[in-house]
Scaffold this motif. Structure first.
Motif, PDB file in Angstrom:
ATOM      1  N   LEU A  97       0.825  -1.203   0.000  1.00 56.22           N
ATOM      2  CA  LEU A  97       0.000   0.000   0.000  1.00 56.22           C
ATOM      3  C   LEU A  97       0.865   1.262   0.000  1.00 56.22           C
ATOM      4  O   LEU A  97       0.645   2.179  -0.792  1.00 56.22           O
ATOM      5  N   ALA A  98       1.866   1.301   0.876  1.00 56.58           N
ATOM      6  CA  ALA A  98       2.737   2.478   0.965  1.00 56.58           C
ATOM      7  C   ALA A  98       3.511   2.696  -0.333  1.00 56.58           C
ATOM      8  O   ALA A  98       3.630   3.830  -0.811  1.00 56.58           O
ATOM      9  N   ALA A  99       4.020   1.625  -0.928  1.00 53.94           N
ATOM     10  CA  ALA A  99       4.756   1.750  -2.195  1.00 53.94           C
ATOM     11  C   ALA A  99       3.825   2.247  -3.297  1.00 53.94           C
ATOM     12  O   ALA A  99       4.217   3.097  -4.116  1.00 53.94           O
ATOM     13  N   GLY A 100       2.603   1.758  -3.317  1.00 45.54           N
ATOM     14  CA  GLY A 100       1.632   2.221  -4.304  1.00 45.54           C
ATOM     15  C   GLY A 100       1.291   3.687  -4.139  1.00 45.54           C
ATOM     16  O   GLY A 100       1.157   4.427  -5.122  1.00 45.54           O
ATOM     17  N   ARG A 101       1.177   4.126  -2.892  1.00 42.07           N
ATOM     18  CA  ARG A 101       0.885   5.539  -2.634  1.00 42.07           C
ATOM     19  C   ARG A 101       2.074   6.407  -3.040  1.00 42.07           C
ATOM     20  O   ARG A 101       1.899   7.509  -3.550  1.00 42.07           O
ATOM     21  N   MET A 102       3.290   5.918  -2.804  1.00 39.78           N
ATOM     22  CA  MET A 102       4.474   6.671  -3.240  1.00 39.78           C
ATOM     23  C   MET A 102       4.460   6.835  -4.759  1.00 39.78           C
ATOM     24  O   MET A 102       4.712   7.930  -5.266  1.00 39.78           O
ATOM     25  N   ASP A 103       4.144   5.760  -5.472  1.00 36.83           N
ATOM     26  CA  ASP A 103       4.065   5.825  -6.937  1.00 36.83           C
ATOM     27  C   ASP A 103       3.000   6.820  -7.382  1.00 36.83           C
ATOM     28  O   ASP A 103       3.217   7.610  -8.304  1.00 36.83           O
ATOM     29  N   ALA A 104       1.833   6.769  -6.728  1.00 33.17           N
ATOM     30  CA  ALA A 104       0.732   7.659  -7.106  1.00 33.17           C
ATOM     31  C   ALA A 104       1.110   9.128  -6.884  1.00 33.17           C
ATOM     32  O   ALA A 104       0.826   9.981  -7.730  1.00 33.17           O
ATOM     33  N   HIS A 105       1.776   9.413  -5.782  1.00 33.78           N
ATOM     34  CA  HIS A 105       2.142  10.806  -5.497  1.00 33.78           C
ATOM     35  C   HIS A 105       3.314  11.266  -6.362  1.00 33.78           C
ATOM     36  O   HIS A 105       3.390  12.439  -6.729  1.00 33.78           O
ATOM     37  N   THR A 106       4.202  10.357  -6.716  1.00 30.35           N
ATOM     38  CA  THR A 106       5.271  10.694  -7.655  1.00 30.35           C
ATOM     39  C   THR A 106       4.673  11.045  -9.012  1.00 30.35           C
ATOM     40  O   THR A 106       5.072  12.035  -9.647  1.00 30.35           O
ATOM     41  N   ALA A 107       3.700  10.243  -9.447  1.00 31.21           N
ATOM     42  CA  ALA A 107       3.038  10.511 -10.724  1.00 31.21           C
ATOM     43  C   ALA A 107       2.285  11.838 -10.677  1.00 31.21           C
ATOM     44  O   ALA A 107       2.305  12.608 -11.641  1.00 31.21           O
ATOM     45  N   ALA A 108       1.643  12.117  -9.556  1.00 33.35           N
ATOM     46  CA  ALA A 108       0.908  13.381  -9.419  1.00 33.35           C
ATOM     47  C   ALA A 108       1.861  14.572  -9.456  1.00 33.35           C
ATOM     48  O   ALA A 108       1.541  15.608 -10.044  1.00 33.35           O
ATOM     49  N   LEU A 109       3.015  14.422  -8.853  1.00 34.65           N
ATOM     50  CA  LEU A 109       3.999  15.508  -8.873  1.00 34.65           C
ATOM     51  C   LEU A 109       4.576  15.711 -10.272  1.00 34.65           C
ATOM     52  O   LEU A 109       4.941  16.823 -10.638  1.00 34.65           O
TER      53      LEU A 109
END
Length: 130
Positions: free
Chosen positions: A109-121
């Motif tokens: 979950l944490a790794a997925g959220r990191m990916d999502a926020h990296t993509a958003a940035l």
């Protein structure tokens, strides 16, 4: 020759106070730490308005704490870019603790959220990210 001792010693034997206060195991401490990082991530996720990810994070917090988390009520008024940076950092902290604790579900979950926020940035849309 020597002055007699008139006060009680401030030193204690190592096993004098074993049961004087409760001790938590390393696993319990890591659970508390992981739940805290995920709860902070949940607050930022709620502020960003990502309800699907918020529900996934809330389930993990509830699993770790044994009770549903309090949901974020107020808004900080921060820019979305700043919120994504903060969420990325919080997800990274959660990932480190989850890995240390060997909690696969929380780590994914944490790794997925990191990916999502990296993509958003980066200005991308990450479809299907947890």
């Amino acid at each position: 020759m020597y002055e007699p001792i008139r006060t009680k010693s401030v030193h204690r034997m190592a096993d004098d106070t074993q049961d004087a206060y409760p001790h938590r195991s390393r696993e319990e401490e890591l659970d508390i730490q992981l739940a805290g990082h995920l709860a902070a991530l949940l607050a930022v996720t709620d502020e960003l308005g990502d309800t699907e990810a918020g529900e996934l994070i809330a389930r993990q917090v509830a699993r770790l704490r044994g009770a549903p988390p309090a949901r974020h009520a107020g808004l900080s008024g921060a820019a979305p870019r700043d919120l994504h940076r903060r969420a990325h950092a919080l997800a990274g902290r959660a990932l480190v603790v989850a890995a240390s604790r060997a909690d696969t579900a929380a780590a994914i979950l944490a790794a997925g959220r990191m990916d999502a926020h990296t993509a958003a940035l980066a200005g991308e849309s990450l479809v299907g990210a947890p």
